[in-house]
Design a protein around this motif. Structure first.
Motif, PDB file in Angstrom:
ATOM      1  N   THR A 161     -32.760  20.546  31.920  1.00 53.07           N
ATOM      2  CA  THR A 161     -33.647  19.381  31.851  1.00 53.07           C
ATOM      3  C   THR A 161     -34.951  19.691  31.131  1.00 53.07           C
ATOM      4  O   THR A 161     -35.427  18.891  30.327  1.00 53.07           O
ATOM      5  N   SER A 162     -35.518  20.843  31.403  1.00 51.36           N
ATOM      6  CA  SER A 162     -36.788  21.165  30.747  1.00 51.36           C
ATOM      7  C   SER A 162     -36.578  21.552  29.288  1.00 51.36           C
ATOM      8  O   SER A 162     -37.396  21.227  28.415  1.00 51.36           O
TER       9      SER A 162
ATOM     10  N   GLU B  39     -36.075  18.413  27.058  1.00 50.63           N
ATOM     11  CA  GLU B  39     -37.097  17.381  27.174  1.00 50.63           C
ATOM     12  C   GLU B  39     -37.367  16.775  25.794  1.00 50.63           C
ATOM     13  O   GLU B  39     -37.429  17.466  24.782  1.00 50.63           O
ATOM     14  N   ASN B  40     -37.494  15.446  25.768  1.00 55.05           N
ATOM     15  CA  ASN B  40     -37.762  14.679  24.552  1.00 55.05           C
ATOM     16  C   ASN B  40     -36.584  14.639  23.583  1.00 55.05           C
ATOM     17  O   ASN B  40     -36.763  14.311  22.411  1.00 55.05           O
TER      18      ASN B  40
ATOM     19  N   PRO C  54     -32.466  13.362  34.804  1.00 56.03           N
ATOM     20  CA  PRO C  54     -33.667  12.763  34.189  1.00 56.03           C
ATOM     21  C   PRO C  54     -33.433  11.298  33.823  1.00 56.03           C
ATOM     22  O   PRO C  54     -32.344  10.932  33.361  1.00 56.03           O
TER      23      PRO C  54
ATOM     24  N   TRP D  13     -31.946  10.281  30.382  1.00 57.56           N
ATOM     25  CA  TRP D  13     -30.592  10.669  29.993  1.00 57.56           C
ATOM     26  C   TRP D  13     -29.648   9.481  30.134  1.00 57.56           C
ATOM     27  O   TRP D  13     -29.710   8.726  31.106  1.00 57.56           O
TER      28      TRP D  13
END
Length: 624
Positions: free
Chosen positions: A174-175, A178-179, A197, A200
């Motif tokens: 997830t990290s 990101e974006n 997230p 997603w």
């Protein structure tokens, strides 16, 4: 720059540690290292590449062989496909937050998975739409790789509750992601939404099997509908049993094998689209009569004169939509240098319908021979026409100069001529300021995701994925594959208005489906409906349409079997054809290399293979 270099060296070290283990480089890394990649962190500058080349580790990294992320040999329908499981996948699929869907056909997503092998059917299906690279996730490798990917890179994550003992690996992404555009495809019991997230996209399917993987991959690219998200581009669908006879489709298979047994062609590709979806896509036989390489669905054939309809005519239609070309405009209006020649007086609509009476072949015969080629490239010989032959640079200009002196009839009459489409090519290029192939790539092939339609395939496609056409004893002294057979097109450098296009049956069918869809593809209106209708119906000079052949010119047996009189398309000397039937919403494509190894071979024509196979399609459609 140093940080990027650190990551690359780190990746190399991980690869050496992982030999024989679960993760592999797969096919995305060499593509990532190519200049074509975009993204602030992913582009390797010449300075960086030079630094890498100065070290043993860097040279090893740059030397990784490139793999094709589009090539797939899966046929449709998939062998042994279960209709019940197919329909179960369609009815049970759920789409949660479709922020990222559908993906574009040029997104080149990265597929992440945890098992030792990727989800094969999903990957093979996805590669029918876009280049897809895959990577098996390991924590250390993932942390090093993913930050290097462009921010616009789409990421697909496939999980299966039966093979994933822990879903921690997904949560750890997830990290890192990101974006980024992320699509999570879940087979079996889903993860709780609260752990995913919010940005997603999530696609859920009850079971994992070939049918559900195939359906899920199509949903990702908008080729199948799910929930409120409609299908927006052509996909793959089972033949409607109320419309198609299984016995008739079996007869079609027998017909293709019959043609191969009689050695009418070494091999072939066949694609049939109905109601906007591919219902049949198969390959038959081999590249040549040595039977050492089977034909695959993504192999490219020399399309010969199909080029006229699948390239030049489309370019003219696009310019007509923009009022940049006029059907009653004359060649000399666009090419003033031909003002005092016979060719300069013809109208654009006359060229499109072959209503000129001009000579059949390009004025290039004087340049066909070994005198004008070299076995080594040089400043004078830099136009590559085979793996080891280069053409004199002056030849294309000399052919253009010969347009001042053409044979012609006293009055404009119907006479099929490559010269007409060479003139159209020159007009298109003069108006646009681009080469014909560049213009088509920009406005048709790239927007439609037609990655298997191209001129000069030797520059971008492995030779092994190009079916050989002929043995050329005149000028190139070799078997031609990935280089155009037509001598006139070869002498023009491989890009010509009458020949030079290569492709596979699937992409050619998709291109003609655009015309059946009145010029619309997905959310794009590429051609206006009025222009499509004008150019694909009888024009008036003769039986032909503007830029397309029509079944009205013959083929009475097909009309008796149900083909509509409005059917339009084109054939090619190499044994190729494409026909689109608006009334039946049907596209038929048959590609062969029937002229291999000698263009004088006539078994294909003598046995009427094209019309018989086409007829079997209508028999299968009408038998219910």
């Amino acid at each position: 720059m140093s940080r990027l270099l650190f990551y690359l060296v780190t990746l190399l070290l991980f690869s050496s540690m992982a030999v024989g283990s679960a993760w592999s480089w797969n096919s995305w890394l060499p593509q990532f290292l190519q200049p074509g990649w975009t993204g602030e962190q992913a582009v390797l500058s010449p300075e960086t590449r030079q630094k890498l080349a100065s070290s043993e580790a860097g040279r090893a990294l740059l030397a990784f062989p490139s793999a094709d992320s589009l090539n797939t040999n899966m046929e449709w329908p998939i062998s042994g496909l279960n209709p019940d499981r197919w329909h179960a996948a369609k009815t049970s699929a759920q789409l949660i937050h479709d922020y990222s869907l559908p993906l574009g056909l040029n997104d080149a997503p990265l597929l992440l998975h945890q098992t030792n092998s990727p989800p094969g059917t999903f990957l093979q299906t996805a590669r029918r739409f876009a280049p897809v690279h895959h990577l098996q996730v390991q924590d250390s490798v993932t942390q090093a790789v993913l930050p290097l990917l462009p921010l616009t890179k789409a990421v697909l994550i496939v999980i299966d509750e039966r093979t994933s003992s822990s879903l921690d690996w997904v949560m750890k992404l997830t990290s890192v992601l990101e974006n980024r555009r992320v699509v999570l495809i879940q087979f079996g019991n889903p993860i709780r939404r609260g752990e995913i997230p919010d940005h997603w996209t999530e696609l859920r399917l009850d079971d994992r099997n070939r049918e559900s993987e195939c359906f899920a991959a199509q949903v990702v690219f908008g080729a199948q509908s799910v929930g409120a998200m409609p299908a927006v581009i052509p996909g793959f669908e089972l033949p409607d049993t109320s419309q198609w006879s299984s016995e008739g489709l079996e007869q079609l298979e027998k017909r293709m094998n019959w043609a191969l047994r009689r050695r009418t062609t070494p091999g072939a590709q066949l694609t049939v689209m109905h109601r906007g979806n591919i219902i049949l896509e198969k390959s038959y036989g081999h590249h040549d009569y040595r039977r050492q390489q089977s034909v695959g669905n993504d192999d490219l054939y020399d399309l010969a004169s199909v080029t006229k309809a699948a390239s030049t005519s489309l370019a003219v239609m696009h310019l007509y939509d923009q009022a940049k070309i006029f059907l009653q405009g004359r060649v000399k209006d666009y090419l003033p240098e031909l003002a005092n020649s016979v060719a300069g007086n013809f109208q654009i609509d006359q060229l499109l319908t072959h209503q000129t009476g001009l000579q059949a072949n390009l004025p290039a015969f004087d340049f066909i021979g070994r005198t004008f080629v070299s076995s080594l490239p040089s400043d004078q010989y830099s136009i590559q026409i085979s793996p080891d032959r280069w053409l004199d640079n002056s030849i294309p200009t000399k052919i253009k100069d010969n347009l001042q002196r053409l044979d012609y009839t006293r009055r404009p009459v119907f006479k099929y001529s490559d010269v007409n489409y060479f003139l159209l090519q020159l007009v298109v290029e003069r108006i646009t300021g681009q080469s014909l192939d560049a213009y088509l790539e920009q406005h048709f092939y790239q927007p439609l995701g037609l990655h298997r339609l191209t001129f000069k395939p030797a520059e971008r496609i492995p030779e092994t994925q190009c079916v050989p056409s002929v043995y050329d004893a005149w000028m190139r002294e070799t078997i031609l594959r990935a280089y155009v057979h037509d001598e006139g097109a070869a002498l023009l450098g491989g890009v010509a208005g009458h020949a030079g296009l290569f492709g596979n049956a699937r992409d050619l069918a998709r291109l003609f489906q655009l015309l059946l869809n009145e010029g619309r593809f997905g959310n794009q209106q590429i051609l206006s409906p009025a222009t499509v209708e004008l150019f694909t119906t009888e024009y008036g000079y003769n039986y032909r349409a503007l830029g397309f052949d029509r079944l009205m010119g013959g083929w009475s047996n097909l009309k008796d079997l149900g083909a509509s009189e409005s059917t339009f398309g084109h054939t090619g000397f190499s044994g190729t054809c494409v026909w689109a039937d608006p009334d039946n919403d049907l596209v038929f494509v048959l590609l062969t290399n029937r002229i291999f190894p000698d263009p004088k071979r006539d078994r294909f024509k003598r046995y009427r293979v094209r019309s018989r196979v086409h007829g079997d399609v209508y028999r299968a459609l009408a038998s219910n």
